[in-house]
Design an enzyme around this catalytic site. Structure first.
Site, PDB file in Angstrom:
ATOM      1  N   CYS A  29       0.692  -1.269   0.010  1.00 57.55           N
ATOM      2  CA  CYS A  29       0.006   0.054  -0.049  1.00 57.55           C
ATOM      3  C   CYS A  29       0.848   1.361  -0.134  1.00 57.55           C
ATOM      4  O   CYS A  29       1.534   1.451   0.925  1.00 57.55           O
ATOM      5  CB  CYS A  29      -0.849   0.006   1.091  1.00 57.55           C
ATOM      6  SG  CYS A  29      -2.055   1.465   1.351  1.00 57.55           S
ATOM      7  N   ILE A  30       0.974   2.022  -1.206  1.00 56.83           N
ATOM      8  CA  ILE A  30       1.641   3.144  -1.027  1.00 56.83           C
ATOM      9  C   ILE A  30       1.065   4.265  -0.188  1.00 56.83           C
ATOM     10  O   ILE A  30       1.788   5.197   0.224  1.00 56.83           O
ATOM     11  CB  ILE A  30       1.755   3.577  -2.612  1.00 56.83           C
ATOM     12  CG1 ILE A  30       2.896   4.581  -2.889  1.00 56.83           C
ATOM     13  CG2 ILE A  30       0.110   4.299  -2.823  1.00 56.83           C
ATOM     14  CD1 ILE A  30       2.935   5.144  -4.245  1.00 56.83           C
TER      15      ILE A  30
END
Length: 307
Positions: free
Chosen positions: A157-158
């Site tokens: 998850c950025i």
């Protein structure tokens, strides 16, 4: 000379830090628009307006605390890494072989071949990672962004500059839930003022700065609430079937998904059995001791599925 373009994925970490600043900026804009500008004015009007403003402030801060608590737990919690010198048992070798049909990337442990997917996840020979040079427990995958193997990896998850895996998946889901509730609350509170936006702008009854903040906050919160609703529905489906985002394709190919133990047990493998802690980014000691799936190394399977 072959160049593995996915080694460049580690650069996405830098973009992730910018996302953290973006999250902080959205919270700041929403806080000013909802709490300071709208609810602050409501408190000054007295009567039911004050009651409404005070109620919104209480709910806003409660959700904000839970949102930030869950968010920082996802950011700083290790999603689960393979213990040093971990070796699979014979049963685990058989299980992984049954969930990964024979194909070109089932090679000797010292081979360099591998398959890559567009999501940045390296899928190699079951039971061994040629990148990390270590054994891989069931449901473990190598992340090309973090450059490590992650236990029961769901995705990188950025927004949290971290992988989502066995040990922080619950925190990620709670972050989604509380962010959705917070943005939905903000959208509902801002909606009447957004409707009045064009009239106020024409009559200049409100300062241009406040109008811009209300407009921006409404658009951002509406967009996030709608997108988060889709993510929540998707992950609710994954949790109910005990599947990760990485395993969706594998599950479609299987006649029966061996990790699907029923909705109740599937839910407990993510949130634990302690009901009082289901909505908090915490686990009880009993759950950590008695539910191996929370650690990400061992996963019970269905008795009616041959492995």
């Amino acid at each position: 000379m072959q160049i593995n373009v996915f080694t460049l994925c580690s650069g996405l970490k830098f973009l992730g830090y910018l996302m953290i600043l973006l999250v902080a900026a959205i919270i700041a804009v929403s806080y000013y628009a909802v709490v300071v500008f709208i609810c602050g004015n409501q408190l000054l009007r007295g009567g039911l307006h004050s009651f409404f403003g005070f109620s919104v402030i209480i709910i806003f801060h409660a959700l904000l605390i839970l949102l930030l608590w869950s968010y920082f737990r996802v950011v700083f919690k290790n999603p689960g890494t393979v213990p040093e010198n971990w070796k699979p048992s014979v049963e685990e070798d058989n299980l992984q072989a049954s969930t990964h049909p024979t194909h070109s990337d089932q090679v000797a442990p010292d081979a360099s071949s591998s398959t890559q997917s567009l999501d940045g996840i390296e899928r190699r020979q079951p039971g061994y990672c040629t990148r990390c040079q270590i054994g891989k427990p069931p449901r473990c995958h190598h992340c090309s962004v973090c450059q490590r193997c992650v236990l029961k990896m769901d995705h990188h998850c950025i927004w949290v500059v971290n992988c989502v895996g066995a040990q922080n998946y619950k925190f990620f889901l709670l972050f989604l839930l509380y962010t959705f509730l917070e943005t939905t609350l903000d959208t509902l509170v801002l909606l009447p003022h957004f409707v009045k936006f064009f009239g106020d702008a024409k009559n200049r009854s409100t300062s241009a700065g406040n109008l811009a903040i209300v407009f921006t906050a409404f658009v951002l919160n509406l967009a996030f609430s709608l997108s988060l609703l889709c993510f929540i529905i998707m992950h609710a489906s994954l949790v109910s079937s005990n599947t990760t985002s990485v395993e969706v394709y594998e599950k479609k190919r299987a006649v029966r998904w061996q990790y699907d133990l029923g909705k109740k047990r599937n839910f407990e493998q993510v949130f634990g059995k302690k009901k009082a802690l289901w909505f908090f980014p915490l686990f009880s000691k009993d759950d950590l001791d008695n539910i191996p799936a929370l650690e990400g190394l061992e996963f019970p399977t269905r008795a009616d599925v041959e492995v």
